[in-house]
Scaffold this motif. Sequence first.
Motif, PDB file in Angstrom:
ATOM      1  N   GLU A 315     -43.794  22.860  30.707  1.00 49.05           N
ATOM      2  CA  GLU A 315     -42.589  22.374  30.027  1.00 49.05           C
ATOM      3  C   GLU A 315     -41.325  23.052  30.526  1.00 49.05           C
ATOM      4  OE1 GLU A 315     -44.138  20.857  25.685  1.00 49.05           O
ATOM      5  OE2 GLU A 315     -43.618  22.970  25.895  1.00 49.05           O
ATOM      6  N   SER A 316     -41.450  24.086  31.305  1.00 51.55           N
ATOM      7  CA  SER A 316     -40.255  24.763  31.830  1.00 51.55           C
ATOM      8  C   SER A 316     -39.585  23.960  32.942  1.00 51.55           C
ATOM      9  CB  SER A 316     -40.622  26.158  32.347  1.00 51.55           C
ATOM     10  OG  SER A 316     -41.488  26.055  33.485  1.00 51.55           O
ATOM     11  N   ASN A 317     -40.314  22.986  33.500  1.00 51.70           N
ATOM     12  CA  ASN A 317     -39.725  22.135  34.543  1.00 51.70           C
ATOM     13  C   ASN A 317     -38.743  21.155  33.888  1.00 51.70           C
ATOM     14  OD1 ASN A 317     -39.294  20.018  36.532  1.00 51.70           O
ATOM     15  ND2 ASN A 317     -40.993  20.960  37.660  1.00 51.70           N
ATOM     16  N   PRO A 318     -37.428  21.183  34.260  1.00 50.68           N
ATOM     17  CA  PRO A 318     -36.423  20.317  33.607  1.00 50.68           C
ATOM     18  C   PRO A 318     -36.725  18.833  33.709  1.00 50.68           C
ATOM     19  CG  PRO A 318     -35.360  22.024  34.935  1.00 50.68           C
ATOM     20  CD  PRO A 318     -36.820  22.079  35.261  1.00 50.68           C
ATOM     21  N   ARG A 319     -37.448  18.413  34.731  1.00 50.13           N
ATOM     22  CA  ARG A 319     -37.725  16.990  34.900  1.00 50.13           C
ATOM     23  C   ARG A 319     -38.751  16.478  33.901  1.00 50.13           C
ATOM     24  NH1 ARG A 319     -33.544  15.220  36.722  1.00 50.13           N
ATOM     25  NH2 ARG A 319     -34.664  13.243  36.966  1.00 50.13           N
ATOM     26  N   LEU A 320     -39.418  17.398  33.170  1.00 53.89           N
ATOM     27  CA  LEU A 320     -40.375  16.962  32.158  1.00 53.89           C
ATOM     28  C   LEU A 320     -39.676  16.472  30.898  1.00 53.89           C
ATOM     29  CD1 LEU A 320     -43.737  18.488  31.188  1.00 53.89           C
ATOM     30  CD2 LEU A 320     -41.989  18.485  29.409  1.00 53.89           C
ATOM     31  N   GLU A 321     -38.373  16.795  30.783  1.00 57.50           N
ATOM     32  CA  GLU A 321     -37.648  16.532  29.536  1.00 57.50           C
ATOM     33  C   GLU A 321     -37.718  15.068  29.122  1.00 57.50           C
ATOM     34  OE1 GLU A 321     -35.948  17.567  26.163  1.00 57.50           O
ATOM     35  OE2 GLU A 321     -36.479  18.996  27.754  1.00 57.50           O
ATOM     36  N   ASP A 322     -37.626  14.168  30.063  1.00 61.20           N
ATOM     37  CA  ASP A 322     -37.630  12.739  29.734  1.00 61.20           C
ATOM     38  C   ASP A 322     -38.990  12.265  29.217  1.00 61.20           C
ATOM     39  OD1 ASP A 322     -35.009  12.596  30.504  1.00 61.20           O
ATOM     40  OD2 ASP A 322     -35.445  11.873  32.535  1.00 61.20           O
ATOM     41  N   TYR A 323     -40.037  13.065  29.482  1.00 61.28           N
ATOM     42  CA  TYR A 323     -41.398  12.651  29.091  1.00 61.28           C
ATOM     43  C   TYR A 323     -42.005  13.637  28.078  1.00 61.28           C
ATOM     44  CZ  TYR A 323     -40.671  10.178  33.492  1.00 61.28           C
ATOM     45  OH  TYR A 323     -40.152   9.412  34.501  1.00 61.28           O
ATOM     46  N   ARG A 324     -41.164  14.479  27.500  1.00 62.70           N
ATOM     47  CA  ARG A 324     -41.668  15.576  26.669  1.00 62.70           C
ATOM     48  C   ARG A 324     -42.553  15.085  25.530  1.00 62.70           C
ATOM     49  NH1 ARG A 324     -40.686  20.707  26.085  1.00 62.70           N
ATOM     50  NH2 ARG A 324     -38.962  20.617  27.581  1.00 62.70           N
ATOM     51  N   ARG A 325     -42.136  14.082  24.833  1.00 64.05           N
ATOM     52  CA  ARG A 325     -42.884  13.644  23.656  1.00 64.05           C
ATOM     53  C   ARG A 325     -44.278  13.145  24.047  1.00 64.05           C
ATOM     54  NH1 ARG A 325     -43.630   8.986  20.615  1.00 64.05           N
ATOM     55  NH2 ARG A 325     -43.867   9.364  18.363  1.00 64.05           N
ATOM     56  N   ASP A 326     -44.328  12.262  25.072  1.00 67.65           N
ATOM     57  CA  ASP A 326     -45.629  11.751  25.519  1.00 67.65           C
ATOM     58  C   ASP A 326     -46.506  12.878  26.045  1.00 67.65           C
ATOM     59  OD1 ASP A 326     -44.938   9.210  24.839  1.00 67.65           O
ATOM     60  OD2 ASP A 326     -44.416   8.568  26.871  1.00 67.65           O
ATOM     61  N   PHE A 327     -45.885  13.793  26.776  1.00 69.40           N
ATOM     62  CA  PHE A 327     -46.650  14.906  27.338  1.00 69.40           C
ATOM     63  C   PHE A 327     -47.254  15.765  26.239  1.00 69.40           C
ATOM     64  CE2 PHE A 327     -46.876  19.367  28.621  1.00 69.40           C
ATOM     65  CZ  PHE A 327     -47.730  19.289  29.717  1.00 69.40           C
ATOM     66  N   GLU A 328     -46.446  16.112  25.256  1.00 72.81           N
ATOM     67  CA  GLU A 328     -46.940  16.971  24.181  1.00 72.81           C
ATOM     68  C   GLU A 328     -48.091  16.308  23.422  1.00 72.81           C
ATOM     69  OE1 GLU A 328     -43.525  17.896  21.845  1.00 72.81           O
ATOM     70  OE2 GLU A 328     -42.963  19.622  23.084  1.00 72.81           O
ATOM     71  N   ILE A 329     -47.982  15.002  23.185  1.00 74.61           N
ATOM     72  CA  ILE A 329     -49.043  14.277  22.468  1.00 74.61           C
ATOM     73  C   ILE A 329     -50.339  14.288  23.277  1.00 74.61           C
ATOM     74  CG2 ILE A 329     -49.760  11.998  21.653  1.00 74.61           C
ATOM     75  CD1 ILE A 329     -46.825  11.480  20.915  1.00 74.61           C
ATOM     76  N   LYS A 330     -50.269  13.955  24.566  1.00 75.50           N
ATOM     77  CA  LYS A 330     -51.466  13.879  25.404  1.00 75.50           C
ATOM     78  C   LYS A 330     -52.068  15.267  25.638  1.00 75.50           C
ATOM     79  CE  LYS A 330     -51.029   9.444  25.944  1.00 75.50           C
ATOM     80  NZ  LYS A 330     -51.943   8.520  25.250  1.00 75.50           N
ATOM     81  N   PHE A 331     -51.220  16.255  25.854  1.00 73.76           N
ATOM     82  CA  PHE A 331     -51.728  17.608  26.101  1.00 73.76           C
ATOM     83  C   PHE A 331     -52.428  18.153  24.860  1.00 73.76           C
ATOM     84  CE2 PHE A 331     -51.614  22.192  26.645  1.00 73.76           C
ATOM     85  CZ  PHE A 331     -51.883  22.356  27.996  1.00 73.76           C
ATOM     86  N   ALA A 332     -51.828  17.934  23.692  1.00 75.41           N
ATOM     87  CA  ALA A 332     -52.425  18.419  22.444  1.00 75.41           C
ATOM     88  C   ALA A 332     -53.764  17.729  22.175  1.00 75.41           C
ATOM     89  CB  ALA A 332     -51.459  18.182  21.291  1.00 75.41           C
ATOM     90  N   ALA A 333     -53.821  16.405  22.419  1.00 74.47           N
ATOM     91  CA  ALA A 333     -55.068  15.664  22.178  1.00 74.47           C
ATOM     92  C   ALA A 333     -56.176  16.151  23.110  1.00 74.47           C
ATOM     93  CB  ALA A 333     -54.820  14.171  22.364  1.00 74.47           C
ATOM     94  N   PHE A 334     -55.832  16.369  24.382  1.00 79.43           N
ATOM     95  CA  PHE A 334     -56.814  16.818  25.369  1.00 79.43           C
ATOM     96  C   PHE A 334     -57.344  18.206  25.030  1.00 79.43           C
ATOM     97  CE2 PHE A 334     -57.435  19.111  29.478  1.00 79.43           C
ATOM     98  CZ  PHE A 334     -58.623  18.510  29.846  1.00 79.43           C
ATOM     99  N   THR A 335     -56.459  19.157  24.793  1.00 80.34           N
ATOM    100  CA  THR A 335     -56.900  20.537  24.516  1.00 80.34           C
ATOM    101  C   THR A 335     -57.634  20.635  23.187  1.00 80.34           C
ATOM    102  OG1 THR A 335     -54.700  21.002  23.588  1.00 80.34           O
ATOM    103  CG2 THR A 335     -55.062  21.575  25.915  1.00 80.34           C
ATOM    104  N   LYS A 336     -57.280  19.787  22.245  1.00 80.53           N
ATOM    105  CA  LYS A 336     -57.990  19.798  20.961  1.00 80.53           C
ATOM    106  C   LYS A 336     -59.454  19.397  21.150  1.00 80.53           C
ATOM    107  CE  LYS A 336     -57.859  18.008  16.246  1.00 80.53           C
ATOM    108  NZ  LYS A 336     -57.178  17.110  15.285  1.00 80.53           N
TER     109      LYS A 336
END
Length: 738
Positions: A315-336
Amino acid sequence: MITKIHLNKVASYTTSATLETDKKVNLIYGLNGTGKSTFSNYLHKKMDDRYKCCSIEGLTDDHDLLVYNQSFIQENFFEDDSLKGIFTLSKENKEAETKIANALEEIKKLQSNRDIKAKELDTEKKSLNKKLDIAKETLWKIKTDYSGGDRVLEFCLDGYKGSKDNLFNHVIALPKPSVKPLKNISDLKNDLQSISGDNAEKYIELLHIDFSYQNTQTKNLLDKQIVGNEHSSVSQLIKHLGNSDWVKQGLQYIPQETENSTCPFCQEDTISKALLDSIRDYFDASYEADITALKEFLKVYSDGIQNLPSKSVLESNPRLEDYRRDFEIKFAAFTKVLENNKKLIEEKIKTPSVSISLADSSKLLEELNEIIGRINLSIREHNKNIDQKDIVKSNIKKVFWDIMRWDYDQTVSSINADKSTSQIKIHSLETSLKVNSESIATQHAIISEEQKQTVNIESAIEKIRNGLNDLGITDFEIKKHSENLYKIVRRENEDKVFHSLSEGEKMIISFLYFLELCRGKKEATDAGKRKVVVIDDPISSLSHIYVFNIGRLIKNEFLGKKKTSTDKETGEQKIELEYNYEQVFILTHSLYFFYEMTETNHDFRKESQNLFRLIKNENGSRFIPMKYEEVQNDYQAYWFIIKDEEQHPSLIANCMRNIIEYFFNFVEKKDLNNYFQQEPLKANKFQAFYRYINRESHSLGQNIFDIKEFNYQDFRDAFRELFKVSGYEEHYKKMIRK
C-alpha cells in the motif's frame, strides 16, 4: 433612421462615446470645445480615415445624410465663387408629375414595409445576440473555474482565456463524445500532478503473490483418519472408546515409573508397564509418521503465510491509491482463508483421527493478483508518462475538452438550435429586404427619368430671396448664374461677395441655402431618398433677432408639424406630428436656443424628441441623456460645470469667473475687491483664485497651466467663501445642490 452613433479615438473623443436614440428629433447641448464639430464633421465625411474607429448604426443606402456645419459653409461658399443649383419640381409636366407622385407613393409603401422587416430583422438579431451573450457568459465559467492561481489544468485554456468569443467558438465547435468520459477533472489533475514537479517519480511494479502449498498428497493426509496399530492388545478397547486422540494425549501425563502408577484417566493406581507398552504399541511408527508429516505441512503453510508481501509495503506504492478499496477487500479475504486453513491444520494435529478439508484460496489469489496486475499496468503507464510528458499533457487537454463539452452540452445544444432557427428567419428577412430594395431602386429609376422633364432651380432661388427679405436683409441677394448655378451679388458687385459679408450674414445665407437643399435635390436625377438632417450651431454668430427667426425656420421645417386627424374606429379627432424628414440632429452651445427647440408638450416630446448633454472632461467627450426639467439657462449651466472636478481646469475656473461677474457685476452691482480683503479670503491658498478672478480678459485663463496655480479644491473653497462673506451663502448652497 440612425439608432446609434459611436465616436472613438478622434479629437476630444479619446475613449468610446455613444449616442443612442430611437426618436425623430435629437437635440444636443454642449459648450464650445466639447466635441460638437467633431460629431457633425464625422457625419459630413464619415468615410474619412480619421473616423476609422467610429461607426453608425441604422443608416442605409436609401438615406441621404445632409449636414450643415462650418465644413459645409467652407465647401459651398468659400472654395467656389458660385453655388450649385438646387433642383425642385415644376408644375409644367402633369404626366411626369403624376408618374413621380405614383413612384414616390410606391416608395413610401415599400419603405414602410422594409422598415417593418428591418425592425423584425433587428429584433431577431438582438434576440439571437442576447442568447449568444448568455451562452458565452455560461461557457466563460470554464475559464473562471480552471484558470488563475494554482489551477493545474490552466494550460488547457491556452488561447481561450482572453476572449469570451474565442472560448465560446471553441466549445461549440467540439463534437459531443458518444459516451460520458471515463475520467473526471480530479483524475486529470492527479494525472498531471503525478508527472509534474516532485511527483515525477518512477515506481517499481508490485510482485504477483504466489501461494501453492496444497497438493493431492497433502489433501489425502488431511482427509485420513489417523489411528494406531489395530493388532495391539488395547486396540479393541481404544476403538470401543472411539477417541484415540484422547488416549494419545494422555500418554504425556504418565510418569516414568510405570509400575502401579496413577492412571491419568481414572486417577487410580492401575497403570502397569505391560499396559503402557500395549498403549504405546498402538501408536506405532506409521501413526507417528503421519503426525510428523502434518507438523511439517503446518510449518510450510505457516512459513508461506509469513512470507506473503506485507500489506503495508504494497500500500505504500502511490499508484495503488486508485485501487485501494478493491485491494484491501481481496487481500483481507485471501489472508483470512489462509489463517483459517492454518487453524484447521493445527486442529488436525491435535485430533488426527478427524478428517478435515482446507478452503480453496486459489480463486481469491487469482482475484488479488488481477488487482495487482491492474496496479502494475497503472505503474507502467505512469513511468511511461514521465518519459512522454508532452504527449500526456496533450491527452489530458483532449479529455479536458471532452469533459467540458459533455458537461455543457445543454448550453451548446440549446444555442446551436437557437442559431439554426434564427438564421433561417434572418435569411428569409434579408432576402425579403433585398427584393424590397430592388423594387425601391426601380421606382427611383422612374423618378430620375421623369424628373429630367420637370425640375428647375428657379424655385429654390425665389425661396432663398424670400427668406432674406423676411429677415430684412436687402443689401445682397442670390441670382441664377448659369443653367445650374447660383451666385451671391451685392448691387453691381458679383465677385467674391460672400467674403465681404459679416459673420452673421454668412450664417444666414448659408443656412437658407442649406434649407432649400434639404427641400430640393442636388442633381436633377436625384430620386426620393429619405433624408437625415444634421444642423450644427446655426446661430453661433447671429444677433438675438436672427436667432429667433432661424429658430422659427428650423422648428417649422424640421421639428414636425401638428396635424389633426380623425380616428376611423372612434370618430374622435386627434393631433399627430407630421415630419418632412426621416430624422434630425441639432447641436448648439446656447441653452436658450436649445430650450427654444424643445417641444413643450410632454406627450409630443416623449414621442418625438431625445435631449442630450455633450460634456468633456479628462476622460474625453461623452453624451448624457437629459430630461426636459434639466434644461437651464447659461448661468445655471456654469454651476453644473464647476461641480464636476473632472472638467478641464481652465473651463472650471472660467465658469467660476462668469458666475461671479454675472452675479456681482450685473445682479448685485457689488465691488469684489472689498470682499477679498476679508478673512478667510486673504489666506495664501486663495490668492491664485483672487488673481485669476481679477484678470480683465477671459482669454488669459490658459495661463493657469503655465504657472501651475490651479487646485480644484482651493478654487472651490474660495468660491464658496466669496458667497459666504458677501452674505449670499444660501444662494451658493441652493445653486451647488442643483
